[in-house]
Design a protein around this motif. Structure first.
Motif, PDB file in Angstrom:
ATOM      1  N   GLY A 197      22.140 -33.995 -16.117  1.00 45.22           N
ATOM      2  CA  GLY A 197      22.521 -34.770 -17.310  1.00 45.22           C
ATOM      3  C   GLY A 197      24.055 -35.061 -17.413  1.00 45.22           C
ATOM      4  O   GLY A 197      24.685 -34.457 -16.551  1.00 45.22           O
ATOM      5  N   LEU A 198      24.367 -35.927 -18.058  1.00 45.82           N
ATOM      6  CA  LEU A 198      25.830 -36.439 -18.419  1.00 45.82           C
ATOM      7  C   LEU A 198      26.184 -36.621 -19.778  1.00 45.82           C
ATOM      8  O   LEU A 198      25.320 -37.175 -20.396  1.00 45.82           O
ATOM      9  N   GLU A 199      27.273 -35.826 -20.161  1.00 48.79           N
ATOM     10  CA  GLU A 199      27.912 -36.199 -21.414  1.00 48.79           C
ATOM     11  C   GLU A 199      29.293 -36.297 -21.170  1.00 48.79           C
ATOM     12  O   GLU A 199      29.892 -35.310 -20.934  1.00 48.79           O
ATOM     13  N   GLY A 200      29.657 -37.671 -21.573  1.00 45.95           N
ATOM     14  CA  GLY A 200      30.960 -37.742 -21.306  1.00 45.95           C
ATOM     15  C   GLY A 200      31.413 -37.588 -19.684  1.00 45.95           C
ATOM     16  O   GLY A 200      30.907 -38.104 -18.979  1.00 45.95           O
ATOM     17  N   GLU A 201      32.634 -36.603 -19.674  1.00 45.22           N
ATOM     18  CA  GLU A 201      32.956 -36.564 -18.183  1.00 45.22           C
ATOM     19  C   GLU A 201      32.508 -35.125 -17.867  1.00 45.22           C
ATOM     20  O   GLU A 201      32.649 -34.704 -16.642  1.00 45.22           O
ATOM     21  N   ILE A 202      31.606 -34.766 -18.518  1.00 46.97           N
ATOM     22  CA  ILE A 202      31.045 -33.273 -18.231  1.00 46.97           C
ATOM     23  C   ILE A 202      29.505 -33.481 -17.669  1.00 46.97           C
ATOM     24  O   ILE A 202      28.554 -34.052 -18.406  1.00 46.97           O
TER      25      ILE A 202
END
Length: 160
Positions: A76-81
Motif C-alpha cells: 500500500g502507499l500513503e504519500g512517500e511511505i
C-alpha cells in the motif's frame, strides 16, 4: 509493470479477484507454519482475509510457477511511505528464495509509486527475515487481531 520473471522459474504477476480465496488460504497456511494454535489462527482470520478492495487500493503480487501460487505480497502507499501489508510464502516453498523475490518485488512496486521508504508490521517470527533484507526495527505496532499483542515495526529505506 505487471509481470516479473524471478529466479527458479517463478513469475510475479498482479493478483486476480478469482484467486483471493486461494491466496487467503495460502496466507493462513504460512502463518500457521510458525506453530500458532487454533485459537490464535481463528483470531487472525479476519485480518488475513483478502478482499476485492485489496486489488484496487494496493499492489498485490502473486508468485506463480507451473500454475500454482507459491507466495504473495501486498503493498500500500500513503504519500512517500509504502506499507508492506502482507508477504506470505507457502510453507512448501520457504527457504528457497521466494520470500526474497517477493520482498524485492514489493520494494520495486513501492519505488515505482514514488515511495522513499516502506514500513513493515512483522510477525515476530518474520522480523529476522526483514532485518536480513535490510529493514531496521524502529518500534512496535499493535496487532490488528490480538488485543495487547505488539508486533515489531520495521522500516526499509528505498534507494533512489
Amino acid at each position: 509493470m505487471s509481470k516479473t520473471e524471478e529466479p527458479c522459474g517463478w513469475q510475479i504477476r498482479l493478483g486476480r479477484e478469482a484467486e483471493l480465496d486461494d491466496l487467503t488460504a495460502l496466507c493462513i497456511r504460512s502463518k500457521a507454519y510458525w506453530g500458532y494454535d487454533a485459537a490464535f489462527m481463528a483470531a487472525c482470520r479476519e485480518e488475513m482475509t483478502l478482499r476485492p478492495g485489496d486489488l484496487v487500493d494496493d499492489r498485490l503480487g502473486v508468485a506463480v510457477k507451473d500454475g500454482r501460487a507459491g507466495g504473495m505480497a501486498q503493498v500500500g502507499l500513503e504519500g512517500e511511505i509504502a506499507d508492506l501489508v502482507r508477504l506470505y510464502v507457502d510453507p512448501a516453498f520457504m527457504g528457497k528464495g521466494l520470500g526474497r523475490a517477493l520482498f524485492r518485488w514489493a520494494i520495486e512496486q513501492a519505488g515505482l509509486q514514488g515511495a522513499r521508504a516502506m514500513t513493515i508490521e512483522a510477525d515476530p517470527s518474520a522480523s529476522p527475515f526483514y532485518q536480513h533484507m535490510g529493514a531496521v526495527v524502529v518500534g512496535t505496532a499493535p496487532s490488528g487481531s490480538i488485543p495487547g499483542r505488539a508486533l515489531p515495526l520495521l522500516r526499509y529505506e528505498i534507494a533512489r
